[in-house]
Design a protein around this motif. Structure first.
Motif, PDB file in Angstrom:
ATOM      1  N   PRO A 145       0.861  -1.309   0.007  1.00  0.00           N
ATOM      2  CA  PRO A 145      -0.059  -0.063  -0.365  1.00  0.00           C
ATOM      3  C   PRO A 145       0.931   1.343   0.045  1.00  0.00           C
ATOM      4  CG  PRO A 145      -0.870  -1.427   1.676  1.00  0.00           C
ATOM      5  CD  PRO A 145       0.304  -2.015   1.218  1.00  0.00           C
ATOM      6  N   ASP A 146       1.942   1.308   0.577  1.00  0.00           N
ATOM      7  CA  ASP A 146       2.653   2.429   0.531  1.00  0.00           C
ATOM      8  C   ASP A 146       3.836   2.912  -0.417  1.00  0.00           C
ATOM      9  OD1 ASP A 146       1.689   3.133   3.054  1.00  0.00           O
ATOM     10  OD2 ASP A 146       3.497   1.727   4.097  1.00  0.00           O
ATOM     11  N   TRP A 147       4.085   1.684  -1.327  1.00  0.00           N
ATOM     12  CA  TRP A 147       5.097   1.992  -2.441  1.00  0.00           C
ATOM     13  C   TRP A 147       4.745   1.283  -3.811  1.00  0.00           C
ATOM     14  CZ3 TRP A 147       7.803   6.012  -0.893  1.00  0.00           C
ATOM     15  CH2 TRP A 147       8.157   6.000   0.510  1.00  0.00           C
ATOM     16  N   GLY A 148       4.324   0.269  -3.691  1.00  0.00           N
ATOM     17  CA  GLY A 148       3.951  -0.569  -4.986  1.00  0.00           C
ATOM     18  C   GLY A 148       2.658  -0.640  -5.445  1.00  0.00           C
ATOM     19  N   GLY A 149       1.502  -0.325  -4.840  1.00  0.00           N
ATOM     20  CA  GLY A 149       0.258  -0.587  -5.245  1.00  0.00           C
ATOM     21  C   GLY A 149      -0.121  -1.853  -4.876  1.00  0.00           C
ATOM     22  N   PHE A 150      -0.985  -2.285  -5.896  1.00  0.00           N
ATOM     23  CA  PHE A 150      -1.528  -3.825  -5.860  1.00  0.00           C
ATOM     24  C   PHE A 150      -1.493  -4.100  -7.028  1.00  0.00           C
ATOM     25  CE2 PHE A 150      -5.409  -6.446  -4.049  1.00  0.00           C
ATOM     26  CZ  PHE A 150      -4.668  -7.512  -3.935  1.00  0.00           C
ATOM     27  N   VAL A 151      -0.496  -4.999  -7.519  1.00  0.00           N
ATOM     28  CA  VAL A 151      -0.163  -5.278  -8.831  1.00  0.00           C
ATOM     29  C   VAL A 151       0.158  -6.771  -9.012  1.00  0.00           C
ATOM     30  CG1 VAL A 151       0.707  -3.067  -9.384  1.00  0.00           C
ATOM     31  CG2 VAL A 151       2.214  -4.738  -8.355  1.00  0.00           C
ATOM     32  N   PRO A 152      -0.092  -7.278 -10.375  1.00  0.00           N
ATOM     33  CA  PRO A 152       0.400  -8.591 -10.625  1.00  0.00           C
ATOM     34  C   PRO A 152       1.763  -8.814 -10.175  1.00  0.00           C
ATOM     35  CG  PRO A 152      -1.069  -7.668 -12.191  1.00  0.00           C
ATOM     36  CD  PRO A 152      -0.422  -6.632 -11.521  1.00  0.00           C
ATOM     37  N   ALA A 153       1.993 -10.174  -9.428  1.00  0.00           N
ATOM     38  CA  ALA A 153       3.237 -10.773  -9.292  1.00  0.00           C
ATOM     39  C   ALA A 153       3.443 -11.882 -10.269  1.00  0.00           C
ATOM     40  CB  ALA A 153       3.324 -10.979  -7.881  1.00  0.00           C
ATOM     41  N   ALA A 154       2.550 -12.691 -10.490  1.00  0.00           N
ATOM     42  CA  ALA A 154       2.639 -13.913 -11.281  1.00  0.00           C
ATOM     43  C   ALA A 154       1.364 -14.163 -11.945  1.00  0.00           C
ATOM     44  CB  ALA A 154       3.271 -15.035 -10.544  1.00  0.00           C
ATOM     45  N   PRO A 155       1.118 -14.780 -13.157  1.00  0.00           N
ATOM     46  CA  PRO A 155       0.156 -15.347 -13.703  1.00  0.00           C
ATOM     47  C   PRO A 155      -0.579 -16.349 -13.113  1.00  0.00           C
ATOM     48  CG  PRO A 155       1.882 -16.027 -15.287  1.00  0.00           C
ATOM     49  CD  PRO A 155       2.428 -15.170 -14.132  1.00  0.00           C
ATOM     50  N   GLY A 156      -0.007 -17.359 -12.131  1.00  0.00           N
ATOM     51  CA  GLY A 156      -0.830 -18.116 -11.276  1.00  0.00           C
ATOM     52  C   GLY A 156       0.286 -18.548 -10.164  1.00  0.00           C
ATOM     53  N   PHE A 157      -0.402 -19.345  -9.442  1.00  0.00           N
ATOM     54  CA  PHE A 157       0.438 -19.793  -8.134  1.00  0.00           C
ATOM     55  C   PHE A 157       1.815 -20.587  -8.763  1.00  0.00           C
ATOM     56  CE2 PHE A 157       1.430 -23.224  -4.833  1.00  0.00           C
ATOM     57  CZ  PHE A 157       1.494 -22.196  -3.862  1.00  0.00           C
ATOM     58  N   HIS A 158       1.431 -21.656  -9.488  1.00  0.00           N
ATOM     59  CA  HIS A 158       2.671 -22.416 -10.035  1.00  0.00           C
ATOM     60  C   HIS A 158       3.567 -21.474 -10.388  1.00  0.00           C
ATOM     61  CE1 HIS A 158       5.119 -24.955 -12.838  1.00  0.00           C
ATOM     62  NE2 HIS A 158       4.920 -25.848 -11.915  1.00  0.00           N
ATOM     63  N   THR A 159       3.634 -20.631 -11.169  1.00  0.00           N
ATOM     64  CA  THR A 159       4.759 -19.701 -11.582  1.00  0.00           C
ATOM     65  C   THR A 159       5.163 -18.684 -10.650  1.00  0.00           C
ATOM     66  OG1 THR A 159       3.566 -19.477 -13.936  1.00  0.00           O
ATOM     67  CG2 THR A 159       5.248 -17.744 -13.219  1.00  0.00           C
ATOM     68  N   TRP A 160       4.434 -18.340  -9.710  1.00  0.00           N
ATOM     69  CA  TRP A 160       5.138 -17.698  -8.476  1.00  0.00           C
ATOM     70  C   TRP A 160       5.765 -18.485  -7.533  1.00  0.00           C
ATOM     71  CZ3 TRP A 160       3.188 -18.309  -3.273  1.00  0.00           C
ATOM     72  CH2 TRP A 160       3.773 -17.195  -2.503  1.00  0.00           C
ATOM     73  N   TYR A 161       5.537 -19.553  -7.327  1.00  0.00           N
ATOM     74  CA  TYR A 161       6.168 -20.473  -6.434  1.00  0.00           C
ATOM     75  C   TYR A 161       7.566 -21.032  -7.303  1.00  0.00           C
ATOM     76  CZ  TYR A 161       6.856 -23.690  -2.551  1.00  0.00           C
ATOM     77  OH  TYR A 161       7.323 -24.129  -1.336  1.00  0.00           O
TER      78      TYR A 161
END
Length: 168
Positions: A145-161
């Motif tokens: 909330p203070d710096w980066g907003g609310f934005v995509p980190a990965a298209p899905g759980f598998h990619t993120w992990y």
């Protein structure tokens, strides 16, 4: 990963220690979904059913789906966040964003996280959340909330992990 980081120097390693909790039985996952009126995204659902219910993972570790972390007498910032996710109707509520919200978040972060499940805490009020419903269901987003907003980190759980697993 634990063998390569024996001194637990990688961010979050001293919290999760590269240990996984047991996978959840299908009946427990189904009961969670039914009690919250949701269907977990398939990638995440299969992870907790086949790999484990946390904690080894990105940030300070993957949050458990059904059981809070062991009570060791300490309170963590994530305790409130974890409990809020499990309030009636919260996970089934519509995800309020259609597009990413970069930069400082003017709206209450609490209002933006309906229809999402906290996956991990990165520190300083930043969380990783899994979108549960709507056109972005299954995506993993970072809320800072203070710096980066609310934005995509990965298209899905598998990619993120998997990105975490592949990071040196």
């Amino acid at each position: 990963m634990a063998a390569q980081d024996r001194r637990l120097e990688r961010f979050g390693a001293s919290t999760h220690r590269y240990e996984s909790a047991p996978a959840l039985p299908e009946a427990e996952i189904r009961a969670f979904e039914e009690s919250h009126g949701i269907n977990l995204p398939p990638e995440y659902r299969s992870f907790v059913a086949q790999v484990g219910n946390g904690p080894a993972g990105p940030g300070h570790g993957l949050m458990p789906l059904t059981l809070p972390r062991p009570d060791d007498g300490e309170e963590w910032a994530v305790d409130d966040e974890w409990n809020e996710d499990r309030l009636p109707g919260r996970l089934a509520a519509p995800f309020p964003l259609n597009e990413p919200l970069p930069g400082r978040v003017a709206a209450s972060a609490d209002e933006l996280t309906f229809g999402t499940l906290m996956l991990a805490e990165e520190g300083c009020g930043s969380y990783i959340r899994l979108i549960l419903n709507g056109p972005r269901a299954g995506e993993v987003w970072r809320i800072d909330p203070d710096w980066g907003g609310f934005v995509p980190a990965a298209p899905g759980f598998h990619t993120w992990y998997s990105q975490w697993l592949q990071c040196p």
